[in-house]
Write a protein that holds these residues in place. Structure first.
Motif, PDB file in Angstrom:
ATOM      1  N   HIS A 273       0.792  -1.302  -0.121  1.00  0.00           N
ATOM      2  CA  HIS A 273      -0.026   0.035  -0.010  1.00  0.00           C
ATOM      3  C   HIS A 273       0.866   1.202   0.050  1.00  0.00           C
ATOM      4  CE1 HIS A 273      -3.674   2.227   0.325  1.00  0.00           C
ATOM      5  NE2 HIS A 273      -3.139   2.603   1.682  1.00  0.00           N
TER       6      HIS A 273
ATOM      7  N   LYS B  26       4.039   5.404  -6.049  1.00  0.00           N
ATOM      8  CA  LYS B  26       4.043   5.155  -7.110  1.00  0.00           C
ATOM      9  C   LYS B  26       5.202   4.150  -7.745  1.00  0.00           C
ATOM     10  CE  LYS B  26       1.101   8.452  -8.421  1.00  0.00           C
ATOM     11  NZ  LYS B  26      -0.135   8.195  -7.880  1.00  0.00           N
TER      12      LYS B  26
ATOM     13  N   GLU C  22       2.563   1.912  -3.402  1.00  0.00           N
ATOM     14  CA  GLU C  22       1.284   2.076  -4.374  1.00  0.00           C
ATOM     15  C   GLU C  22       1.496   3.816  -3.839  1.00  0.00           C
ATOM     16  OE1 GLU C  22      -3.092   2.122  -5.268  1.00  0.00           O
ATOM     17  OE2 GLU C  22      -2.596   0.656  -3.471  1.00  0.00           O
ATOM     18  N   LYS C  23       1.221   4.318  -2.930  1.00  0.00           N
ATOM     19  CA  LYS C  23       1.272   5.491  -2.664  1.00  0.00           C
ATOM     20  C   LYS C  23       2.591   6.429  -3.419  1.00  0.00           C
ATOM     21  CE  LYS C  23      -1.948   6.445   1.090  1.00  0.00           C
ATOM     22  NZ  LYS C  23      -2.083   6.730   2.494  1.00  0.00           N
TER      23      LYS C  23
ATOM     24  N   TYR D  40      -1.104  -6.190  -8.247  1.00  0.00           N
ATOM     25  CA  TYR D  40      -0.263  -4.880  -8.334  1.00  0.00           C
ATOM     26  C   TYR D  40       0.587  -5.066  -9.637  1.00  0.00           C
ATOM     27  CZ  TYR D  40      -1.332  -3.984  -3.434  1.00  0.00           C
ATOM     28  OH  TYR D  40      -1.736  -3.727  -2.343  1.00  0.00           O
TER      29      TYR D  40
ATOM     30  N   LEU E 225       4.602   0.909  -7.435  1.00  0.00           N
ATOM     31  CA  LEU E 225       3.571  -0.051  -7.938  1.00  0.00           C
ATOM     32  C   LEU E 225       2.176   0.667  -8.269  1.00  0.00           C
ATOM     33  CD1 LEU E 225       3.975  -2.997  -5.427  1.00  0.00           C
ATOM     34  CD2 LEU E 225       4.480  -3.192  -7.654  1.00  0.00           C
ATOM     35  N   SER E 226       1.490   0.112  -8.833  1.00  0.00           N
ATOM     36  CA  SER E 226       0.055   0.367  -9.237  1.00  0.00           C
ATOM     37  C   SER E 226      -1.020  -0.896  -8.915  1.00  0.00           C
ATOM     38  CB  SER E 226      -0.001   0.855 -10.736  1.00  0.00           C
ATOM     39  OG  SER E 226       0.566   1.714 -11.185  1.00  0.00           O
ATOM     40  N   ARG E 227      -1.746  -0.642  -8.430  1.00  0.00           N
ATOM     41  CA  ARG E 227      -2.822  -1.532  -7.872  1.00  0.00           C
ATOM     42  C   ARG E 227      -3.833  -1.702  -8.897  1.00  0.00           C
ATOM     43  NH1 ARG E 227      -7.670  -1.423  -5.208  1.00  0.00           N
ATOM     44  NH2 ARG E 227      -8.234  -3.401  -3.806  1.00  0.00           N
TER      45      ARG E 227
ATOM     46  N   LYS F 224       4.342  -3.331 -11.593  1.00  0.00           N
ATOM     47  CA  LYS F 224       5.049  -2.411 -11.786  1.00  0.00           C
ATOM     48  C   LYS F 224       4.984  -1.532 -13.035  1.00  0.00           C
ATOM     49  CE  LYS F 224      10.242  -1.411 -12.144  1.00  0.00           C
ATOM     50  NZ  LYS F 224      11.397  -2.130 -12.410  1.00  0.00           N
TER      51      LYS F 224
END
Length: 197
Positions: free
Chosen positions: A39, A45, A42-43, A55, A47-49, A57
């Motif tokens: 998480h 950037k 992701e915040k 997820y 990773l993208s969910r 890359k």
């Protein structure tokens, strides 16, 4: 090295567009810790969910200068690979994949020997439905799509143009796979497929 760093290092080594599951990092810590770290990444950037617990890359398109996420098809294949499950696209997607339909299905339905489930990916839905081993025994890349597409169209609704297109596509199929799939297909579909031999 902290768990955060270990996970980030593993992600950084992968190429853009690589799909990750939370389970991919289970060797580094417990599930709730991993979810928290993913998480955070992701915040930032890193990773993208793309869906719950899935997820990717980020991969940036040089042409559009924007992030490209894996397609629903790529995600479905990654899930099948992770679960060691077989996949068979259903009728409407098979028609689209063969070029018999131009309509991109918003709902991708795959038959599988894995778990039955539905996953939301953006505005599209991937649905996995259990099916018999016989349906999954089809081996040809093109011929397995042909069987599903024709089942969906129906025996009395296949146009001569569609038949011709299917025959041309099947001529590129590996002959061994084609013969095996003809033997497994329903009679009326087998008759159309045999025209490619």
């Amino acid at each position: 090295m902290s768990i955060d760093n270990k996970i980030e290092t593993r992600i950084n080594k992968a190429k853009g567009g690589t799909i990750f599951f939370a389970d991919d990092f289970i060797d580094l810590g417990n599930q709730s810790t991993i979810h928290t770290i993913l998480h955070r990444l992701e915040k930032r950037k890193v990773l993208s969910r793309v869906a719950h617990g899935i997820y990717a890359k980020p991969k940036v398109s040089e042409l559009l200068n924007q992030e490209i996420l894996p397609s629903a098809e790529e995600i479905a294949k990654a899930i099948a690979k992770r679960d060691k499950a077989k996949l068979l696209p259903s009728g409407s997607y098979a028609q689209y994949a063969l070029g018999l339909s131009t309509q991109v299905p918003l709902r991708l339905v795959y038959y599988t020997d894995g778990k039955t489930r539905t996953i939301k990916v953006g505005n599209r839905t991937i649905q996995f439905k259990r099916t018999s081993p016989k349906n999954l025994a089809l081996s040809g890349k093109v011929s397995k799509l042909v069987v599903q597409a024709l089942r969906d169209i129906g025996s009395d609704k296949v146009s001569p143009e569609e038949q011709e297109k299917i025959i041309q596509l099947l001529k590129k199929e590996d002959i061994k796979d084609l013969k095996q799939d003809i033997a497994l297909a329903p009679q009326w579909i087998a008759e159309i497929m045999a025209k490619a031999l």
